[in-house]
Scaffold this motif. Structure first.
Motif, short mmCIF file in Angstrom:
data_model
loop_
_atom_site.label_atom_id
_atom_site.label_comp_id
_atom_site.label_asym_id
_atom_site.label_seq_id
_atom_site.Cartn_x
_atom_site.Cartn_y
_atom_site.Cartn_z
N TYR A 36 0.85 -1.19 0.00
CA TYR A 36 0.00 0.00 0.00
C TYR A 36 0.89 1.24 0.00
N GLN A 38 0.88 5.29 1.31
CA GLN A 38 0.20 6.23 2.20
C GLN A 38 0.86 7.59 2.12
N GLY A 41 -1.12 12.25 6.29
CA GLY A 41 -2.46 12.65 6.68
C GLY A 41 -3.58 11.96 5.93
N ARG A 42 -3.26 10.91 5.18
CA ARG A 42 -4.27 10.20 4.40
C ARG A 42 -4.27 8.72 4.77
N GLY A 43 -5.32 8.01 4.35
CA GLY A 43 -5.36 6.58 4.54
C GLY A 43 -4.54 5.86 3.47
N PRO A 44 -4.10 4.64 3.75
CA PRO A 44 -3.35 3.86 2.76
C PRO A 44 -4.20 3.55 1.53
N PHE A 46 -4.29 0.85 -1.77
CA PHE A 46 -3.78 -0.43 -2.28
C PHE A 46 -3.03 -0.24 -3.59
N ARG B 9 -12.03 14.59 10.39
CA ARG B 9 -10.59 14.51 10.11
C ARG B 9 -9.79 14.73 11.39
N MET B 88 -3.91 8.31 15.28
CA MET B 88 -4.64 8.37 14.01
C MET B 88 -5.47 7.10 13.92
N LEU B 90 -7.98 4.75 11.62
CA LEU B 90 -8.30 4.47 10.22
C LEU B 90 -9.35 3.38 10.13
N GLU B 102 -8.31 -6.40 -1.68
CA GLU B 102 -7.71 -5.19 -1.16
C GLU B 102 -8.62 -4.54 -0.14
N ALA B 103 -8.00 -3.81 0.76
CA ALA B 103 -8.74 -3.01 1.74
C ALA B 103 -8.83 -1.58 1.24
N PHE B 105 -9.45 2.24 2.49
CA PHE B 105 -9.35 2.99 3.73
C PHE B 105 -10.05 4.35 3.62
N GLY B 106 -10.53 4.81 4.77
CA GLY B 106 -10.97 6.18 4.87
C GLY B 106 -9.78 7.11 5.01
N GLN B 107 -10.07 8.41 5.13
CA GLN B 107 -8.99 9.40 5.15
C GLN B 107 -8.34 9.51 6.52
N GLY B 108 -8.93 8.86 7.52
CA GLY B 108 -8.34 8.89 8.85
C GLY B 108 -8.93 9.97 9.74
#
Lengths: 111, 114
Positions: A36, A38, A41-44, A46, B9, B88, B90, B102-103, B105-108
């Motif tokens: 992945y 990243q 400040g963001r999510g990973p 794929f 956020r 953080m 997620l 695959e996973a 993800f949100g923005q966290g």
């Protein structure tokens, strides 16, 4: 318990070179391994999945290898660009629903 | 375009408060996950859910609970927030079935407990 080790030191390379990141794991024989990306400040997000019976997988400038004897995966970015700068995470599916992640390696590509 | 949306956020909460983190996915995925991410430790699984009203503990469930009343929504609850839960958070979702998916993800959510 299962451990994933990724180089905690940042990798600094020059634009146009190939970046190689390493993922080592212990105590398990995963059927799949994922990579992945990243951004701060963001999510990973794929990138690639490789199965245990696949030695190598490619997607555009990305290449992943999977050596089940060494318990290691290598992630290559060829012709790297500054936009490739990010943290790259290795992940294993340990069977069923669970996926475990490494801490990631930060890549900086200098123009 | 697939989407996992987390409600905030950034959050700042006081010690002892009950905190709700919400996650919604629009992909009709069976599996949903909550991770926390701390420097040098990677993503650690808190809880996951493989179906509505079903939940399983992950590796670090202490101090947390979850709720999944609808397929698209998975909530993480900090019963009594503590400073060591500053992190953080997620949320992720994945289609059901095999583990080779695959996973997303949100923005966290960056939570600070003061």
């Amino acid at each position: 318990s299962q451990k994933i080790e990724q180089n905690s030191e940042a990798l600094n390379i020059q634009e146009g070179k190939t970046a190689t990141l390493t993922c080592n794991y212990t105590n398990y024989s995963p059927a799949y391994l994922q990579w992945y990306r990243q951004d701060p400040g963001r999510g990973p997000v794929f990138l690639l999945l490789i199965r245990e019976n696949e030695k190598e997988k490619r997607k555009e400038r990305l290449k992943v290898t999977f050596d089940t004897t060494l318990k290691q995966s290598l992630f290559h970015i060829t012709a790297s660009q500054p936009a490739d700068s990010a943290t790259y995470l290795c992940a294993l599916n340990t069977g069923g629903f669970k996926t475990i992640f490494g801490a990631g390696t930060r890549l900086f590509v200098k123009a | 375009d697939v989407k996992v949306t987390q409600s905030s956020r950034y959050l700042v909460k006081r010690t002892g408060e009950k905190v709700f983190l919400e996650c919604v996915q629009d992909m009709d995925h069976e599996n949903m996950f909550w991770y926390r991410q701390d420097p040098g430790l990677g993503l650690r699984l808190i809880y996951f859910s493989y179906d509505v009203k079903m939940k399983e503990k992950g590796d670090i469930p202490e101090g947390y609970s979850v709720s999944r009343e609808k397929k698209e929504r998975f909530s993480l609850i900090l019963e009594s927030a503590s400073t060591n839960q500053t992190s953080m958070y997620l949320c992720a979702s994945r289609v059901g079935g095999g583990a080779d998916t695959e996973a997303f993800f949100g923005q966290g959510t960056r939570l600070t407990v003061v």
